[in-house]
Design an enzyme around this catalytic site. Sequence first.
Site, PDB file in Angstrom:
ATOM      1  N   CYS A 102       0.787  -1.264  -0.150  1.00 47.42           N
ATOM      2  CA  CYS A 102      -0.086   0.074  -0.122  1.00 47.42           C
ATOM      3  C   CYS A 102       0.801   1.237   0.094  1.00 47.42           C
ATOM      4  O   CYS A 102       1.989   1.250   0.346  1.00 47.42           O
ATOM      5  CB  CYS A 102      -0.947   0.070   1.421  1.00 47.42           C
ATOM      6  SG  CYS A 102      -1.563  -1.476   1.363  1.00 47.42           S
ATOM      7  N   ARG A 119       4.795   0.113  -6.240  1.00 44.66           N
ATOM      8  CA  ARG A 119       4.675  -0.499  -5.044  1.00 44.66           C
ATOM      9  C   ARG A 119       3.906  -2.054  -5.265  1.00 44.66           C
ATOM     10  O   ARG A 119       3.890  -2.885  -4.441  1.00 44.66           O
ATOM     11  CB  ARG A 119       4.236   0.176  -3.720  1.00 44.66           C
ATOM     12  CG  ARG A 119       5.394   1.367  -3.431  1.00 44.66           C
ATOM     13  CD  ARG A 119       4.719   2.206  -2.558  1.00 44.66           C
ATOM     14  NE  ARG A 119       4.675   1.565  -1.386  1.00 44.66           N
ATOM     15  CZ  ARG A 119       5.459   1.751  -0.300  1.00 44.66           C
ATOM     16  NH1 ARG A 119       6.639   2.671  -0.365  1.00 44.66           N
ATOM     17  NH2 ARG A 119       5.210   1.027   0.951  1.00 44.66           N
ATOM     18  N   ASN A 137      -1.655   1.877   5.899  1.00 46.82           N
ATOM     19  CA  ASN A 137      -0.705   0.885   5.584  1.00 46.82           C
ATOM     20  C   ASN A 137      -0.567   0.038   6.916  1.00 46.82           C
ATOM     21  O   ASN A 137      -0.163   0.567   7.883  1.00 46.82           O
ATOM     22  CB  ASN A 137       0.642   1.527   5.012  1.00 46.82           C
ATOM     23  CG  ASN A 137       0.518   2.196   3.570  1.00 46.82           C
ATOM     24  OD1 ASN A 137      -0.593   2.230   3.012  1.00 46.82           O
ATOM     25  ND2 ASN A 137       1.561   2.907   2.970  1.00 46.82           N
ATOM     26  N   GLY A 138      -0.360  -1.295   6.587  1.00 40.84           N
ATOM     27  CA  GLY A 138       0.188  -1.933   7.706  1.00 40.84           C
ATOM     28  C   GLY A 138      -1.132  -2.935   8.074  1.00 40.84           C
ATOM     29  O   GLY A 138      -2.062  -3.184   7.149  1.00 40.84           O
ATOM     30  N   LYS A 154      12.810 -14.695 -11.688  1.00 37.84           N
ATOM     31  CA  LYS A 154      12.709 -13.446 -12.465  1.00 37.84           C
ATOM     32  C   LYS A 154      11.702 -14.031 -13.638  1.00 37.84           C
ATOM     33  O   LYS A 154      10.560 -13.102 -13.708  1.00 37.84           O
ATOM     34  CB  LYS A 154      14.051 -12.852 -13.225  1.00 37.84           C
ATOM     35  CG  LYS A 154      14.036 -11.527 -13.429  1.00 37.84           C
ATOM     36  CD  LYS A 154      14.413 -10.657 -12.203  1.00 37.84           C
ATOM     37  CE  LYS A 154      13.932 -10.812 -11.166  1.00 37.84           C
ATOM     38  NZ  LYS A 154      14.427 -10.263  -9.982  1.00 37.84           N
ATOM     39  N   GLU A 169       7.982 -14.273 -11.945  1.00 39.07           N
ATOM     40  CA  GLU A 169       7.416 -13.239 -11.351  1.00 39.07           C
ATOM     41  C   GLU A 169       6.829 -12.577 -12.255  1.00 39.07           C
ATOM     42  O   GLU A 169       5.842 -11.911 -12.057  1.00 39.07           O
ATOM     43  CB  GLU A 169       8.139 -12.605 -10.080  1.00 39.07           C
ATOM     44  CG  GLU A 169       9.366 -11.898 -10.566  1.00 39.07           C
ATOM     45  CD  GLU A 169      10.034 -10.960  -9.408  1.00 39.07           C
ATOM     46  OE1 GLU A 169       9.355 -10.867  -8.392  1.00 39.07           O
ATOM     47  OE2 GLU A 169      11.297 -10.870  -9.348  1.00 39.07           O
TER      48      GLU A 169
HETATM   49  O1  M6R Z   1      13.230  -4.924  -0.777  1.00 41.68           O
HETATM   50  P1  M6R Z   1      13.916  -6.297  -0.545  1.00 41.68           P
HETATM   51  O2  M6R Z   1      15.244  -6.532  -1.186  1.00 41.68           O
HETATM   52  O3  M6R Z   1      13.976  -6.641   0.815  1.00 41.68           O
HETATM   53  O4  M6R Z   1      12.914  -7.171  -1.154  1.00 41.68           O
HETATM   54  C1  M6R Z   1      13.237  -8.535  -1.080  1.00 41.68           C
HETATM   55  C2  M6R Z   1      11.922  -9.345  -2.006  1.00 41.68           C
HETATM   56  O5  M6R Z   1      10.874  -8.872  -1.620  1.00 41.68           O
HETATM   57  C3  M6R Z   1      12.345  -9.042  -3.423  1.00 41.68           C
HETATM   58  O6  M6R Z   1      13.599  -9.106  -3.871  1.00 41.68           O
HETATM   59  C4  M6R Z   1      11.334  -9.807  -4.436  1.00 41.68           C
HETATM   60  O7  M6R Z   1      11.847 -11.038  -4.307  1.00 41.68           O
HETATM   61  C5  M6R Z   1      11.403  -9.032  -5.775  1.00 41.68           C
HETATM   62  N1  M6R Z   1       9.993  -8.946  -6.352  1.00 41.68           N
HETATM   63  C6  M6R Z   1      12.350  -9.816  -6.749  1.00 41.68           C
HETATM   64  O8  M6R Z   1      12.305  -9.412  -8.069  1.00 41.68           O
END
Ligand code: M6R
Length: 607
Positions: free
Chosen positions: A2, A27, A99-100, A484, A487
């Site tokens: 959010c 986000r 948010n949260g 990659k 996702e």
């Molecule tokens: O912001 P962060 O590096 O802590 O995020 C960790 C994962 O959520 C993030 O790397 C996620 O796997 C990505 N979508 C990968 O592309």
Amino acid sequence: MCGIVGYCGYRPASVVLLEGLKRLEYRGYDSAGICVGTGNKFELLKKRGKIRELNELVGKRTLGDFGIGHTRWATHGEANDRNAHPHTSASGDVVLVHNGIIENYAELKKEFESSGQIFQSETDTEVIAFMIEDAYKGNLENAVREVLPLLKGTYGIAVIHKNEPGKIVGARNGSPLVLGIGEHEMFLASDVTAILAYTKDAVYLNDGELVSITKDGYRTFDINDTIIQKQVEQISWELEQIEKRGFKHFMQKEIHEQVESISRAFQGRLNKESATGHLGGLNMLPNELLGVRRVIIMAAGTSYHAGMIGAYLIEKLARIPASAELSSEIRYKNPVVEHDSLYFVVSQSGETADTLQAMREIQRKGGKVLGLCNVVGSTIARESDGGVYLHSGPEIAVASTKAFTSQLAVLYVLALSLARMRHLSIEDGLKIINALEVLPEKISSILKQTAHIEALAEKYHRYENFLFLGRGMNYPVAMEGALKLKEISYIHAEGYSAAEIKHGPIALINENTPSFFLVPDDLLRDKVITNMKEVKARKGKLIAVAVEGDLEIAGIADDVIYIPHTEEIMYPFLMVLPTQLFAYYCAIKLGRDVDQPRNLAKSVTVE
Ligand code: M6R
């Protein structure tokens, strides 16, 4: 996750809020809304779907001189108009975005429901608006302060009240909130990208802090109404960095930016004379670093893959036992924390709840945790005991690309410095520095093969299952390649050590399951070739990333992407590029929303 934007000032609030929400799109979200006020007349507009649908509701109108906006990533209740934020109190006087997650929302709601009050949504948020209305006795700050101790969970909130036009009250506990300071205008946001077009002066709230803004000023205070003097910090990012600049997608732009972002990660951190690295932000004296007997790197997703490679390298070069742990798991493992162990958290956003909580758990046990983050001022960056910024610039695409290679670059500098304090010779240290310095031109040369990789994506994007296979330091790269692809294209893919396929995954191989092999010219090359032949013998299609001049691979694989030769330990930087491009083009061919893939969020601030 959010996003929150708030505005008080002289511009039309609807314009500022919608633009801010647009900047927060990256986000990840599934509905959006704004509430704008003109005096004590509030207009609430919210909609399931994208900002453009909200824009249609607003039409050509420019509304309000203050207001709050939100992008929601559904947790409690499905993504629909009713559950979209902002939410209002029973009378509609209080309007709030959040948010949260409020863990005790159900029991809080029951109290209102038992007195016959009716909620409009299934969210955990709406009840906060009801509670603030209940507590309101003519002062919004006081009402918010009264309610916050009753909430269990995490929040970043922004609240307005019809009796106090032109004022927004914000509060933070576990979800980021930043105040932007302008001339006769003030902003609130969950992320600086939302306000960067207007101001670079920011105040980051800490957990337990509240802020109240009007167009002419702000007040930061705590739950007891004690004023907190906060430092105004400069946002280091430029507006152009959060724009596409001619690229079709942020992901494409960020893949191409790696030529520069990698060098920024090690610039000023390498010393040729002493053939070592230097990371000042660690706040550790040489003798403290020398006393380290174990290194544990905690992270999630792509950052975890970078951490795996970092751990491998630290152990290999510095001869310190090192491992990477999923932050979501280590936290609940009751980990043994020893005084001579050094913990790192790796996080692009610096806000990932799993990683933040893992860090706090280690700190609670007396461990020292250092952070590797990209986002300046993020929670992990502020709460860690020291740390290093990646300097990769804002990463907007949900799929992490340039942050991964910058994380690697910083971990390599770290490994080099730890190793040079121990057994690594000047000659070997220099070799590493030289190899790091020529990485940008090698990356450039791989990017020149984009058309070839796009053609491969054209050939393979209709397959429904892929294996990504590598060994040693390229095993985590295989995992990253698979992540990659899945996702952003939603193609099922698994990353394995090539050696492991005979222990199970080989059962999947047939003409419909292509394998993407990473084959550097290292010690394990011949073993990987054996694995390729095993796949080929079972009619599996083979795509290989191999080193220029390795013609044997072309004789085995159906398709090859050649990368330049480098030092053995440097291959992860180069191997990952083709996997990023391959995923990107497969997703494009399948018509996916590359920058905002379904169900995903850029920073995952819930556990
Ligand atoms: O912001 P962060 O590096 O802590 O995020 C960790 C994962 O959520 C993030 O790397 C996620 O796997 C990505 N979508 C990968 O592309």
